[in-house]
Enzyme design. Structure first.
Site, PDB file in Angstrom:
ATOM      1  N   ASP A 205      -8.532  -6.481  -4.792  1.00 64.05           N
ATOM      2  CA  ASP A 205      -8.138  -5.164  -4.279  1.00 64.05           C
ATOM      3  C   ASP A 205      -8.698  -4.086  -5.197  1.00 64.05           C
ATOM      4  OD1 ASP A 205      -6.887  -2.859  -3.416  1.00 64.05           O
ATOM      5  OD2 ASP A 205      -4.882  -3.727  -3.336  1.00 64.05           O
TER       6      ASP A 205
ATOM      7  N   SER B 197       0.829  -1.193   0.000  1.00 59.43           N
ATOM      8  CA  SER B 197       0.000   0.000   0.000  1.00 59.43           C
ATOM      9  C   SER B 197       0.877   1.262   0.000  1.00 59.43           C
ATOM     10  CB  SER B 197      -0.929  -0.051   1.210  1.00 59.43           C
ATOM     11  OG  SER B 197      -1.927   0.914   1.114  1.00 59.43           O
TER      12      SER B 197
ATOM     13  N   HIS C  83      -7.738  -5.308  -0.424  1.00 60.92           N
ATOM     14  CA  HIS C  83      -6.461  -4.616  -0.279  1.00 60.92           C
ATOM     15  C   HIS C  83      -5.671  -5.137   0.925  1.00 60.92           C
ATOM     16  CE1 HIS C  83      -3.586  -1.412  -0.674  1.00 60.92           C
ATOM     17  NE2 HIS C  83      -3.864  -0.912   0.511  1.00 60.92           N
TER      18      HIS C  83
END
EC number: 2.3.1.31
Lengths: 220, 395
Positions: free
Chosen positions: B331, B165, B364
């Site tokens: 995601d 991320s 995610h």
């Protein structure tokens, strides 16, 4: 110009580092100049790329559609991208590689002609190996049984085979002419993946070669 | 949480901001940090954790970059919450980031709240928390701060830089800013820029914080309070984006909390509501609201291509780093298309790049979870890279 004019003897088997590798892969590796940048399209678990890196000192890269194949290739230290060659080859810049290889994957492509065009755009040379659908066993199978052939090297039934675009050596040669590519080398392999060494007219190869391996070159 | 527990957590987080449990490097007025905005930070500090041992050649260091709400406590109990480290699945003896072979470093990001200079740190000029007087920081600034820490540790080249991320954004920035110092790079569930949708989500979170009267224009710490409700709502909203519709459905469906029929009220009637409220409440215990503003802002400003004339490939021109880019099918916050953009740019720059899209319904957050295909891929890539770098391979 006859195709036979372009066909020369199969390359000598590389002497070291090929232990245990598939014979057809050794033939492909023998067509590649040392230290070249190579892209293997549909590289599976990276066996050919590993061979190229170890025996030819190649900067070897790959594209592979299965996640397992990519992970296995990466564990061999290879740079492999998960993707679909039928679309993703468009993302590669012109002349990015010295060689682009399609080892036993052409027949599984949705757009084989487009893929070969792309390979000759991305690489100066392309190497294509594919099962020859003109082999006498396959012809005999169709002739005698009237069914799509299921052989040792093509073990899947017609309804679940990943091979959707079969061709014969003759068909392939015609496509190469249409694309105006130059055939630098052509080799037929027997059922054990060994080069057919006899000097014969190409229609003989179309009948007795189980696989065709072609080294193509972009003109100009 | 009781009032007493709350007060204790408040004190703990206040202490961590200036005097962290972690080792900390303090950079004095002679070692200022120049920020992308033009502002200069001095003095400033960087808190970090390490695991494993640095080898004699100083060649086995892996830097982990943490995500928005993460911190340096990768593989040890958290000093405020007592919970396990956030990447225990990946880091430890025999794990892919093997602490028996590698020296693992993770620093709290600039703008964070666990000991690296951030809005809850004391502003040396006033003796009060920085609050919004702290200059706005960027991903680039975070990476520059980490590079200063790596200098301090006497490490020239990092064997690898890894992160998911926002951590993945930092990995890309590292590879771009310090290509010769990064042997291998693993940006996971990342992007080379924050999308308009993600900026929009970030703004909702910030507005929730700032709408809480307890935020007090950013000066809540002096008043001995925190905008807990606002930050909890921000976290609840963001948490939805970390999951997937399928994961939420599997985990909660439409099930009621402690009942079988609707209660006809506005308490947490559904399990999913109860879960989100819990996520919100446990988050505010350990995280500073102003840090949330600063760090989400840093992500918004991230656009690696824009820093290179709009051509992402230029960010990696001539790079010798080997890249392993990973995305997850479910995601939708950092979708596979973003990772493919990175891969395309790396290809155009003729960099060594591998890319895998891992099939999972975990969204995610998958990069934080025990996803076997993820651990196997990272392990394979790192072991092969270790071999190439002459480091010991797994026994």
């Amino acid at each position: 110009m006859s195709v036979a004019d372009n066909i020369i003897a199969a390359p000598a088997k590389p002497s070291s580092g090929t232990h245990g590798a598939r014979v057809d892969l050794i033939t492909v590796a023998g067509m590649i100049a040392p230290g070249a940048r190579v892209l293997d399209v549909g590289c599976g678990d990276g066996e050919l790329l590993r061979l190229l890196a170890e025996t030819r000192g190649a900067d070897a890269r790959g594209i592979e559609i299965s996640r397992e194949g990519v992970s296995a290739s990466m564990a061999k230290g290879l740079a492999v991208i998960q993707g679909d060659a039928d679309t993703d080859l468009a993302d590669y810049p012109d002349d990015a590689f010295d060689y682009v290889v399609l080892s036993q994957t052409l027949q599984a492509m949705r757009r084989p002609r487009w893929v070969i065009e792309q390979m000759l755009r991305i690489g100066r040379r392309g190497i294509v190996s594919f099962p020859n659908f003109g082999h006498w066993r396959i012809r005999a199978h169709l002739l005698v049984r009237g069914q799509m052939p299921v052989t040792e090297s093509l073990p899947d039934s017609w309804y679940d085979t990943p091979n959707i675009h079969f061709c014969t050596i003759r068909d392939f040669v015609e496509l190469v002419h249409e694309l105006d590519a130059e055939m630098e080398r052509a080799v037929a392999l027997d059922r054990y993946g060994r080069p057919v060494r006899v000097d014969v007219p190409w229609w003989f190869w179309n009948l007795f070669g189980e696989q065709g391996v072609f080294l193509l070159r972009r003109r100009g | 949480m009781t009032k007493h527990e709350k007060a204790k957590a408040f004190d703990l987080t206040r202490r961590e901001a200036d005097e962290p449990t972690s080792p900390v490097v303090r950079f004095g007025p002679e070692a200022p940090l120049k920020l992308v905005s033009g502002a200069v930070l001095a003095p400033w500090q960087c808190a970090y954790q390490t695991y494993g041992t640095l080898n004699a050649a100083r060649s086995n260091a892996i830097l982990i970059c943490h995500a928005l709400t993460g911190d340096q406590h990768v593989a040890n109990p958290h000093p405020v919450t007592g919970k396990l480290g956030w990447w225990q699945t990946m880091v430890g003896p025999g794990r892919p980031l093997d602490t028996d072979r590698f020296f693992i470093i993770c620093a709290n990001v600039l703008g964070g709240c666990m000991g690296t200079t951030g809005p809850s740190s004391t502003n040396p000029a006033t003796g009060k928390p920085w609050g919004l007087d702290l200059p706005v920081v960027t991903i680039h600034d975070m990476v520059d701060a980490q590079a200063r820490l790596i200098d301090h540790l006497g490490i020239d080249t990092l064997f690898a830089v890894a992160g998911g991320s926002m951590g993945g954004m930092q990995v890309l920035q590292w590879a771009s800013s310090y290509p010769e110092r990064v042997f291998a790079a693993l940006p996971i569930a990342a992007a080379a820029r924050h999308s308009a949708q993600n900026i929009a989500f970030g703004e909702v979170g910030r507005q929730a914080v700032m709408a809480d009267p307890e935020w007090r224009g950013g000066h809540y710490l002096e008043a001995g309070t925190r905008p807990e409700k606002g930050l909890a709502v921000a976290r609840m909203g963001a948490h939805i984006t970390y999951l997937s519709e399928a994961a939420l459905h599997t985990k909660f469906g439409r099930r009621f909390q402690n009942r079988t029929a609707p209660g006809f009220h506005f308490d947490a009637d559904f399990q999913v509501e109860s879960y989100l409220r819990h996520q919100g409440l446990s988050f505010v215990e350990r995280f500073d609201a102003n840090s949330y503003l600063y760090v989400t802002r840093a992500m918004d400003y991230f656009d690696l291509a824009a820093d290179h004339g709009g051509v992402l490939a230029r960010a990696f021109q001539g790079s010798k780093t080997r890249f392993c880019v990973i995305s997850f099918t479910s995601d939708w916050l950092f979708p596979t298309a973003e990772s493919r953009q990175i891969v395309k740019a790396l290809n155009a720059a003729a960099a060594s790049v591998s890319f895998v899209e891992i099939e999972t319904d975990k969204g995610h957050d998958a990069f934080l979870l025990d996803v076997p295909a993820l651990t196997a891929t990272v392990r394979g890539f790192l072991d092969a890279a270790a071999k190439a770098r002459g480091l010991p391979v797994a026994s």
